[in-house]
Design a protein around this motif. Structure first.
Motif, PDB file in Angstrom:
ATOM      1  N   VAL A   1       0.802  -1.383  -0.386  1.00  0.00           N
ATOM      2  CA  VAL A   1       0.038   0.083   0.188  1.00  0.00           C
ATOM      3  C   VAL A   1       0.871   0.877  -0.318  1.00  0.00           C
ATOM      4  N   LYS A   2       0.149   2.366  -0.551  1.00  0.00           N
ATOM      5  CA  LYS A   2       1.181   3.372  -1.095  1.00  0.00           C
ATOM      6  C   LYS A   2       1.233   4.418   0.306  1.00  0.00           C
TER       7      LYS A   2
ATOM      8  N   LYS B   1       4.671   1.533   3.788  1.00  0.00           N
ATOM      9  CA  LYS B   1       6.195   1.537   2.970  1.00  0.00           C
ATOM     10  C   LYS B   1       7.159   2.380   3.884  1.00  0.00           C
ATOM     11  N   SER B   2       8.240   2.294   4.232  1.00  0.00           N
ATOM     12  CA  SER B   2       9.348   2.350   5.374  1.00  0.00           C
ATOM     13  C   SER B   2       8.796   3.474   4.856  1.00  0.00           C
TER      14      SER B   2
ATOM     15  N   LYS C   1       9.479   3.778  10.786  1.00  0.00           N
ATOM     16  CA  LYS C   1       7.888   2.700  11.075  1.00  0.00           C
ATOM     17  C   LYS C   1       7.308   3.341  10.152  1.00  0.00           C
ATOM     18  N   PRO C   2       6.195   3.365   9.813  1.00  0.00           N
ATOM     19  CA  PRO C   2       5.248   4.256   9.049  1.00  0.00           C
ATOM     20  C   PRO C   2       4.816   4.436  10.119  1.00  0.00           C
ATOM     21  N   ILE C   3       3.750   5.237   9.439  1.00  0.00           N
ATOM     22  CA  ILE C   3       3.173   6.318  10.767  1.00  0.00           C
ATOM     23  C   ILE C   3       1.224   6.315  10.271  1.00  0.00           C
ATOM     24  N   LEU C   4       0.509   5.737  11.080  1.00  0.00           N
ATOM     25  CA  LEU C   4      -0.838   6.494  10.854  1.00  0.00           C
ATOM     26  C   LEU C   4      -1.236   7.343  11.919  1.00  0.00           C
TER      27      LEU C   4
ATOM     28  N   GLY D   1      -0.302   7.933   1.831  1.00  0.00           N
ATOM     29  CA  GLY D   1      -1.430   8.524   1.115  1.00  0.00           C
ATOM     30  C   GLY D   1      -2.623   8.660   1.687  1.00  0.00           C
ATOM     31  N   LEU D   2      -3.681   9.657   1.651  1.00  0.00           N
ATOM     32  CA  LEU D   2      -4.829   9.354   2.560  1.00  0.00           C
ATOM     33  C   LEU D   2      -6.280   8.974   1.298  1.00  0.00           C
ATOM     34  N   GLY D   3      -6.271   7.619   2.923  1.00  0.00           N
ATOM     35  CA  GLY D   3      -7.612   6.518   2.289  1.00  0.00           C
ATOM     36  C   GLY D   3      -7.095   5.556   2.231  1.00  0.00           C
ATOM     37  N   THR D   4      -5.426   5.662   1.813  1.00  0.00           N
ATOM     38  CA  THR D   4      -4.855   4.383   0.700  1.00  0.00           C
ATOM     39  C   THR D   4      -5.538   3.394   1.572  1.00  0.00           C
TER      40      THR D   4
END
Length: 806
Positions: free
Chosen positions: A497-498, A520-521, A547-550, A500-503
């Motif tokens: 998953v890239k 993605k890192s 870490k990717p951030i949510l 972005g918003l809502g991806t």
């Protein structure tokens, strides 16, 4: 070795309903709709047969009422057994005499009534001499697990429930109940036989029995029900698989396989429990027979590889309550426990439950000619009170451990292992013969029904190479009813998953069972609404970088309440992620349970995650379990939870009914830092003993500046039965008086460092060992790496095992 259904000859096989072939038929009426059925039942008479056509019968209320005879019963059956499927909100009520119901399948629906199948219409119209056979109820549950209804309610007299298949009950309410309300329902002589009772998951509160006969209120009335030749596999609803609450019942030749509970003589007197087989295969919490009240005989039973302790032991004899009310514990009196064989099990429990209330040990209780074999160095018995009221004699111990009690002889028994399953004493056993002491009421037959010619202790005759009936019985339907809810096989599909918003939300909509969603890192994944997890999913960040951030989008008209909601029946794995609740108005929760009252359990596994910023003071926490939901497992490992209002909230079950919100909670190698209230609130109200009562494991974790308020607590575990805290550090919460308050003999804390946050409190048998009240002395205060002078280094087990960083 592990015993499976392949080793055991128990199968779901064809049955012959012999008497049906001898019925003199009057009319045969085929019906395809509920209206046609209702018209047919109005004029039905003895010998008539109503045949329901194959297909789905949805939202139907079948009322089977009529007067048959023993020679000519009224038959109501499926056109083909198993092919009449009752779905939606459907149920069946039976009233009259000599009715036979055959071949129906209640599948994947629910009932809005009190029972799925009831042997009565109302208090004045009920069934006698009637039979339910070759039917199935599978996964017939409401949305809310707290909704109480029974699957089978047996009323009247002389009814039979046989060769049926029951599996997958998840909501409150006993699977099968025999009722004794009123003179027309006592001394009922019901028979429950050759049924298969399959998997029932832990309910988490009282009401998860598989069979109950009677109630506390009428428990001193006679039922005279026979429960025989049934299989109970993985019946884990609560501690009482069978709950006996009436007098003069018989339980024989039943198989209990890997079930987390016991056959419980909860109330009532003079019951016979014989020739049952209990096999645990070393699965946790598996047990045998629990004894309360008077006049029972427990003989010729076989227990193998059971692990349960306390009320789930292989044989448990309880203490009683003085002047006991009907719903508590009457004293054990005049009970005979004879010729049972116990193989590689946990200790038997004598005077179990002894406390200030349950202060009456058993009286005139004979424990004779039992064999206990154990090659695992296990203890023989746990004694909780005075055992003066027991008469011990003729018992044989073939064990490594000693047991200094008169009436037990330690000796070597010569065993054969029959089919690599059963331990049978060989014909050459002179010492066994010599040390076995028959009494006038010793059983005349052994567990296989063979006559005892040479009397010995245990359930078997010498050299008997026959299986007990419980291992060769035929149970279940004549057709294949072994269906389970459809679940796809995990394919481990990887979805990248890239940012972005809502991806992320869009990707999860397309994910299938078992998918791994890779982020993605260093990427930012922005949510505009909460995400519902509707299958088993893993969301993981790339481990090769940051870490990717949510996070949640700034400036929304209405912020979502949560990041993830795990729906019932599913599991969520979060690996190597950062989740931030920081907003002008902080997000309340990172992860939440299903909505209130959802029946199906769920699981959450969090590993190597950094979760922070959930500072919403209107009840916010990083995890929230709603009232009426139940997690099988909640696991947090190698993670960092910080800068939040609360940690894990499992405290919504406020009533004193023994309910709790998670079976297993594990915190391992994890940091809780700067949490305004508690790190964990894991609550179980009341003293109900029917369930496992929750299990918390905390190890190699650090709690820093947590609950640092007046009367604050770091870990709240009120009412939780099993708590094990070890190798952890509690620090910098100077306003806290007791960081943990443990209660009960299964609550322990050991090998921990406590600094500047009060002292550990233990009551009612809880234990605290190797607690050091010292400064942990960090070299790196942010990542909790100890300095060379740290007391943690004196015990390498204390503190974090890995460097858990942001």
């Amino acid at each position: 070795m592990t015993i499976t259904k392949q080793h055991i000859i128990t199968t779901i096989v064809s049955i012959q309903l012999f008497f049906i072939g001898h019925i003199a038929l009057a009319n045969e009426i085929k019906v395809a709709t509920i209206d046609e059925f209702n018209n047919a039942i109005k004029s039905v008479k003895a010998g008539d047969r109503i045949i329901l056509k194959n297909g789905e019968w949805k939202d139907v209320k079948l009322v089977a009422k009529g007067e048959g005879t023993s020679e000519n019963p009224i038959i109501i059956e499926a056109e083909e057994s198993g092919k009449v499927i009752l779905t939606g909100d459907s149920n069946l009520k039976i009233a009259g005499t000599h009715l036979l119901i055959k071949g129906l399948w209640f599948k994947n629906g629910y009932t809005s009534g009190k029972s799925v199948i009831s042997f009565r219409i109302n208090s004045k119209e009920f069934a006698n001499h009637s039979r339910l056979t070759d039917c199935a109820i599978t996964y017939y549950n409401p949305n809310s697990k707290s909704t109480d209804y029974k699957w089978i309610s047996v009323w009247g007299k002389n009814n039979r429930v046989d060769h049926n298949y029951f599996v997958g009950k998840t909501n409150s309410g006993t699977t099968l109940v025999v009722w004794l309300k009123g003179e027309k329902h006592i001394n009922n002589n019901h028979r429950i036989d050759h049924n298969y009772f399959g998997e029932r998951p832990s309910l988490g509160f009282n009401g998860g029995e598989t069979i109950r006969i009677g109630t506390s209120k009428n428990s001193l009335l006679s039922s005279r029900t026979i429960v025989e030749d049934n299989v109970f596999e993985k019946c884990n609803g609560e501690v009482e698989i069978i709950s006996n609450k009436s007098c003069d019942n018989v339980y024989r030749n039943n198989l209990f396989l890997e079930s987390e509970g016991v056959l419980t003589l909860r109330h009532g007197n003079r019951c016979l429990i014989e020739s049952n087989v209990f096999i645990g295969n070393q699965k946790p919490n598996t047990g045998g027979i629990r004894i309360i009240n008077a006049g029972h005989v427990v003989r010729n039973n076989l227990m193998m590889n059971l692990t349960g302790d306390g009320f789930r032991g292989p044989i448990v004899v309880m203490n009683g309550v003085p002047n006991s009310p009907a719903n508590r514990y009457h004293q054990v009196k005049d009970v005979k426990i004879q010729n049972n064989t116990i193989i590689n099990c946990s200790p038997i429990q004598l005077c179990a439950g002894s406390d200030e209330e349950r202060s009456l040990p058993p009286l005139n209780t004979t424990f004779s000619n039992n064999i206990i074999y154990n090659d695992k160095n296990g203890d023989i018995a746990t004694i909780h009170d005075k055992i003066d009221g027991f008469n011990f004699y003729g018992n044989i111990l073939d064990t490594q451990k000693n047991f200094n009690q008169e009436g037990f002889t330690k000796m070597k028994v010569n065993w054969d292992t029959f089919e690599d399953i059963l331990y049978i004493p060989t014909e050459t056993n002179e010492e066994l013969i010599k040390n076995s002491k028959p009494e006038t009421k010793s059983p005349k037959l052994d567990i296989t029904g063979a006559k005892r010619t040479t009397f010995i202790a245990g359930a078997y005759n010498l050299g008997n190479n026959k299986f007990p009936k419980a291992l060769v019985l035929r149970s279940g339907t004549s057709w294949d009813s072994k269906a389970k809810p459809e679940k796809l096989v995990a394919t481990s599909e990887i979805i990248e998953v890239k940012p972005g918003l809502g991806t992320l939300r869009k990707a999860l909509k397309k994910a299938s069972f078992g998918s791994i969603v890779k982020l993605k890192s260093g990427g930012e994944y922005i949510l505009e609404k909460g995400i519902k997890i509707t299958t088993n999913i893993t969301i993981q960040g790339d481990t090769n970088g940051k870490k990717p951030i949510l996070k949640v989008k700034e400036g929304l008209e209405k912020n979502p309440t949560y990041f993830f909601r795990v729906e019932g029946g599913n599991s969520l794995h979060l690996n190597n992620l950062e989740i931030s609740g920081n907003l002008k108005t902080p997000i309340k929760y990172a992860v939440v349970s299903p909505d209130k009252g959802v029946a199906e359990s769920y699981s959450v596994f969090i590993d190597n995650c950094h979760i922070h910023g959930f500072k919403n003071k209107k009840g916010g926490s990083f995890f929230k379990g709603y009232k009426g939901t139940f997690a099988d497992t909640l696991s947090i490992a190698n993670s960092r939870i910080e800068n939040s209002y609360r940690g894990i909230n499992l405290s919504e079950e406020k009533e004193s009914f023994g309910k709790y919100s998670a079976q297993i909670v594990r915190i391992n190698n994890t940091i809780f830092k700067d949490i305004e209230q508690w790190a964990l609130n894991y609550y179980r109200g009341g003293t109900d003993e029917s369930t496992l009562g929750g299990n918390l494991s905390v190890q190699n974790s650090v709690f820093s500046n947590v609950g640092n308020v007046e009367k604050g607590t770091i870990l709240r575990t009120k009412g939780i039965v099993t708590v094990d805290i070890k190798n952890s550090v509690f620090e910098k919460s100077y306003k806290v008086i007791n960081p943990v308050n443990l209660n009960g003999n299964k609550n322990t804390i050991s090998n921990c460092v406590i600094f500047d946050c009060g002292t550990v409190k233990t009551t009612k048998g809880a234990s605290a060992k190797n607690i050091m009240y010292k400064n942990p002395k960090w070299e790196d205060k942010n990542n909790f790496i100890p300095s060379e002078k740290s007391p943690l280094l004196k015990s390498k087990d204390i503190g974090l095992k890995l460097k858990v960083k942001k």
